[in-house]
Design a protein around this motif. Structure first.
Motif, PDB file in Angstrom:
ATOM      1  N   PHE A   1      25.829 -39.333  -1.499  1.00  0.00           N
ATOM      2  CA  PHE A   1      24.725 -38.972  -2.388  1.00  0.00           C
ATOM      3  C   PHE A   1      23.443 -39.745  -2.081  1.00  0.00           C
ATOM      4  CE2 PHE A   1      28.671 -38.461  -4.974  1.00  0.00           C
ATOM      5  CZ  PHE A   1      28.665 -37.081  -5.019  1.00  0.00           C
ATOM      6  N   VAL A   2      23.420 -40.437  -0.932  1.00  0.00           N
ATOM      7  CA  VAL A   2      22.266 -41.263  -0.577  1.00  0.00           C
ATOM      8  C   VAL A   2      21.895 -41.001   0.882  1.00  0.00           C
ATOM      9  CG1 VAL A   2      21.391 -43.622  -0.368  1.00  0.00           C
ATOM     10  CG2 VAL A   2      22.984 -43.055  -2.202  1.00  0.00           C
ATOM     11  N   SER A   3      20.583 -40.935   1.157  1.00  0.00           N
ATOM     12  CA  SER A   3      20.102 -40.704   2.511  1.00  0.00           C
ATOM     13  C   SER A   3      19.068 -41.758   2.879  1.00  0.00           C
ATOM     14  CB  SER A   3      19.467 -39.306   2.596  1.00  0.00           C
ATOM     15  OG  SER A   3      18.868 -39.098   3.851  1.00  0.00           O
ATOM     16  N   ASP A   4      18.914 -42.028   4.166  1.00  0.00           N
ATOM     17  CA  ASP A   4      17.898 -42.974   4.625  1.00  0.00           C
ATOM     18  C   ASP A   4      16.486 -42.391   4.509  1.00  0.00           C
ATOM     19  OD1 ASP A   4      19.766 -44.911   5.271  1.00  0.00           O
ATOM     20  OD2 ASP A   4      19.980 -44.221   7.339  1.00  0.00           O
ATOM     21  N   VAL A   5      16.419 -41.084   4.544  1.00  0.00           N
ATOM     22  CA  VAL A   5      15.120 -40.406   4.454  1.00  0.00           C
ATOM     23  C   VAL A   5      15.160 -39.390   3.324  1.00  0.00           C
ATOM     24  CG1 VAL A   5      14.631 -40.686   6.912  1.00  0.00           C
ATOM     25  CG2 VAL A   5      15.828 -38.640   6.130  1.00  0.00           C
ATOM     26  N   SER A   6      13.999 -38.979   2.891  1.00  0.00           N
ATOM     27  CA  SER A   6      13.939 -37.973   1.835  1.00  0.00           C
ATOM     28  C   SER A   6      14.581 -36.682   2.333  1.00  0.00           C
ATOM     29  CB  SER A   6      12.481 -37.721   1.438  1.00  0.00           C
ATOM     30  OG  SER A   6      12.436 -36.875   0.310  1.00  0.00           O
ATOM     31  N   THR A   7      15.457 -36.122   1.537  1.00  0.00           N
ATOM     32  CA  THR A   7      16.154 -34.900   1.907  1.00  0.00           C
ATOM     33  C   THR A   7      16.316 -34.025   0.674  1.00  0.00           C
ATOM     34  OG1 THR A   7      18.086 -34.053   3.103  1.00  0.00           O
ATOM     35  CG2 THR A   7      18.488 -35.813   1.504  1.00  0.00           C
ATOM     36  N   LYS A   8      16.742 -32.815   0.886  1.00  0.00           N
ATOM     37  CA  LYS A   8      16.939 -31.907  -0.236  1.00  0.00           C
ATOM     38  C   LYS A   8      18.400 -31.941  -0.678  1.00  0.00           C
ATOM     39  CE  LYS A   8      13.150 -28.704   0.571  1.00  0.00           C
ATOM     40  NZ  LYS A   8      12.419 -29.570   1.481  1.00  0.00           N
ATOM     41  N   TRP A   9      18.596 -31.964  -1.984  1.00  0.00           N
ATOM     42  CA  TRP A   9      19.919 -31.945  -2.594  1.00  0.00           C
ATOM     43  C   TRP A   9      19.984 -30.729  -3.507  1.00  0.00           C
ATOM     44  CZ3 TRP A   9      22.855 -36.101  -0.965  1.00  0.00           C
ATOM     45  CH2 TRP A   9      22.159 -37.181  -0.441  1.00  0.00           C
ATOM     46  N   ILE A  10      21.119 -30.038  -3.506  1.00  0.00           N
ATOM     47  CA  ILE A  10      21.275 -28.885  -4.385  1.00  0.00           C
ATOM     48  C   ILE A  10      22.437 -29.112  -5.347  1.00  0.00           C
ATOM     49  CG2 ILE A  10      22.707 -27.605  -2.717  1.00  0.00           C
ATOM     50  CD1 ILE A  10      21.413 -25.009  -3.807  1.00  0.00           C
TER      51      ILE A  10
ATOM     52  N   LYS B   1      15.505 -39.358  -1.716  1.00  0.00           N
ATOM     53  CA  LYS B   1      16.395 -40.100  -0.825  1.00  0.00           C
ATOM     54  C   LYS B   1      17.818 -40.144  -1.352  1.00  0.00           C
ATOM     55  CE  LYS B   1      13.316 -43.172   1.723  1.00  0.00           C
ATOM     56  NZ  LYS B   1      13.024 -44.569   2.109  1.00  0.00           N
ATOM     57  N   GLU B   2      17.992 -39.779  -2.627  1.00  0.00           N
ATOM     58  CA  GLU B   2      19.342 -39.744  -3.174  1.00  0.00           C
ATOM     59  C   GLU B   2      19.451 -38.677  -4.251  1.00  0.00           C
ATOM     60  OE1 GLU B   2      20.131 -43.134  -6.212  1.00  0.00           O
ATOM     61  OE2 GLU B   2      18.921 -44.007  -4.600  1.00  0.00           O
ATOM     62  N   ALA B   3      20.678 -38.211  -4.432  1.00  0.00           N
ATOM     63  CA  ALA B   3      20.913 -37.233  -5.491  1.00  0.00           C
ATOM     64  C   ALA B   3      20.705 -37.912  -6.839  1.00  0.00           C
ATOM     65  CB  ALA B   3      22.337 -36.688  -5.390  1.00  0.00           C
ATOM     66  N   PRO B   4      20.145 -37.200  -7.804  1.00  0.00           N
ATOM     67  CA  PRO B   4      19.925 -37.828  -9.113  1.00  0.00           C
ATOM     68  C   PRO B   4      21.245 -38.124  -9.821  1.00  0.00           C
ATOM     69  CG  PRO B   4      19.476 -35.478  -9.221  1.00  0.00           C
ATOM     70  CD  PRO B   4      19.727 -35.797  -7.776  1.00  0.00           C
TER      71      PRO B   4
ATOM     72  N   GLY C   1      28.081 -35.849  -9.168  1.00  0.00           N
ATOM     73  CA  GLY C   1      29.193 -35.297  -8.395  1.00  0.00           C
ATOM     74  C   GLY C   1      29.031 -33.834  -8.030  1.00  0.00           C
ATOM     75  N   TYR C   2      28.064 -33.145  -8.635  1.00  0.00           N
ATOM     76  CA  TYR C   2      27.818 -31.728  -8.343  1.00  0.00           C
ATOM     77  C   TYR C   2      26.808 -31.526  -7.221  1.00  0.00           C
ATOM     78  CZ  TYR C   2      30.541 -30.038 -12.282  1.00  0.00           C
ATOM     79  OH  TYR C   2      31.581 -29.726 -13.128  1.00  0.00           O
ATOM     80  N   PHE C   3      26.190 -32.601  -6.743  1.00  0.00           N
ATOM     81  CA  PHE C   3      25.152 -32.457  -5.724  1.00  0.00           C
ATOM     82  C   PHE C   3      25.710 -32.560  -4.316  1.00  0.00           C
ATOM     83  CE2 PHE C   3      22.287 -33.048  -9.231  1.00  0.00           C
ATOM     84  CZ  PHE C   3      21.149 -32.337  -8.840  1.00  0.00           C
ATOM     85  N   ILE C   4      25.068 -31.805  -3.426  1.00  0.00           N
ATOM     86  CA  ILE C   4      25.407 -31.824  -2.004  1.00  0.00           C
ATOM     87  C   ILE C   4      24.107 -31.695  -1.222  1.00  0.00           C
ATOM     88  CG2 ILE C   4      25.709 -29.316  -1.821  1.00  0.00           C
ATOM     89  CD1 ILE C   4      28.054 -29.824   0.068  1.00  0.00           C
ATOM     90  N   ARG C   5      24.094 -32.242  -0.022  1.00  0.00           N
ATOM     91  CA  ARG C   5      22.922 -32.032   0.825  1.00  0.00           C
ATOM     92  C   ARG C   5      22.694 -30.534   0.995  1.00  0.00           C
ATOM     93  NH1 ARG C   5      24.731 -36.922   2.258  1.00  0.00           N
ATOM     94  NH2 ARG C   5      23.267 -38.440   3.149  1.00  0.00           N
ATOM     95  N   PHE C   6      21.448 -30.129   0.884  1.00  0.00           N
ATOM     96  CA  PHE C   6      21.114 -28.703   0.912  1.00  0.00           C
ATOM     97  C   PHE C   6      21.640 -28.017   2.168  1.00  0.00           C
ATOM     98  CE2 PHE C   6      18.299 -25.062   1.581  1.00  0.00           C
ATOM     99  CZ  PHE C   6      18.314 -24.466   0.333  1.00  0.00           C
TER     100      PHE C   6
END
Length: 202
Positions: free
Chosen positions: A152-161, A172-175, A186-191
């Protein structure tokens, strides 16, 4: 050299594969329930998604046995007991088992089927072997993210769905909680890993 199906090793290999796929489906269903209890919906969906594909593989192998319907087929085989409290461990065990099916089981079963004169069955074994490789890669990818703390965490800004309502968040991370439906992280995944998306969002 062609042999009669009733006396073939391929008949036994089909039953071994059917048993293995059936057990894998159950193991993944159990693992999905464990992920659900842990609030890890994404991992739950991953296991259920793969479990349904294993069911289809089992059915393909089972249908190849139609000509011996009514017969009891006795086979030997080793099947894993994958019980662990840790989800990353379960994912790694699943990865290992999928790679075994891919490399040492189904490739060999397909080669035997070809030698015995069953080209259609050989094709099923070889093609499903490649799918099992994809399963293993998928399990490994998510295991690595859990192990590294990057699910749920990324080094760079990314999209989460959010897999519940479809909200897309750029961060940079899922809320911790979805701002739309209020479901937890727990419902979020990288887009780019979400089903049915093409990597872009309007």
């Amino acid at each position: 050299m062609a042999v009669a199906f009733e006396q073939s090793e391929t008949k036994k290999n089909l039953m071994r594969a059917f048993a293995g796929e059936s057990q894998a489906r159950n193991r993944y269903t159990f693992a999905a329930s464990q992920a659900k209890k842990s609030g890890m919906y994404v991992i739950e969906v991953l296991f259920r998604y793969t479990a349904e594909q294993e069911k289809e593989h089992a059915e393909i192998f089972y249908k190849h046995l139609k000509t011996v319907a009514g017969e009891n087929i006795v086979v030997d085989g080793g099947y894993p007991v994958d019980i662990a409290d840790d989800l990353a461990t379960l994912l790694r065990k699943a990865q290992h088992n999928e790679y075994e099916e891919y490399d040492s089981a189904y490739k060999t079963f397909g080669d035997v089927a070809l030698q015995e004169g069953f080209s259609e069955i050989a094709s099923s074994f070889h093609q499903i072997a490649r799918i099992e490789k994809l399963h293993g890669d998928r399990f490994g990818r998510f295991a690595e993210q859990l192990e590294k703390g990057t699910l749920f965490v990324s080094d760079v800004s990314t999209k989460w769905i959010c897999l519940n309502c479809g909200a897309v968040i750029d961060s940079k991370e899922a809320p911790p909680v979805c701002p739309i439906c209020r479901h937890d992280r727990g419902y979020f995944i990288r887009f780019e890993l979400s089903p049915f998306e093409n990597g872009s969002v309007g």
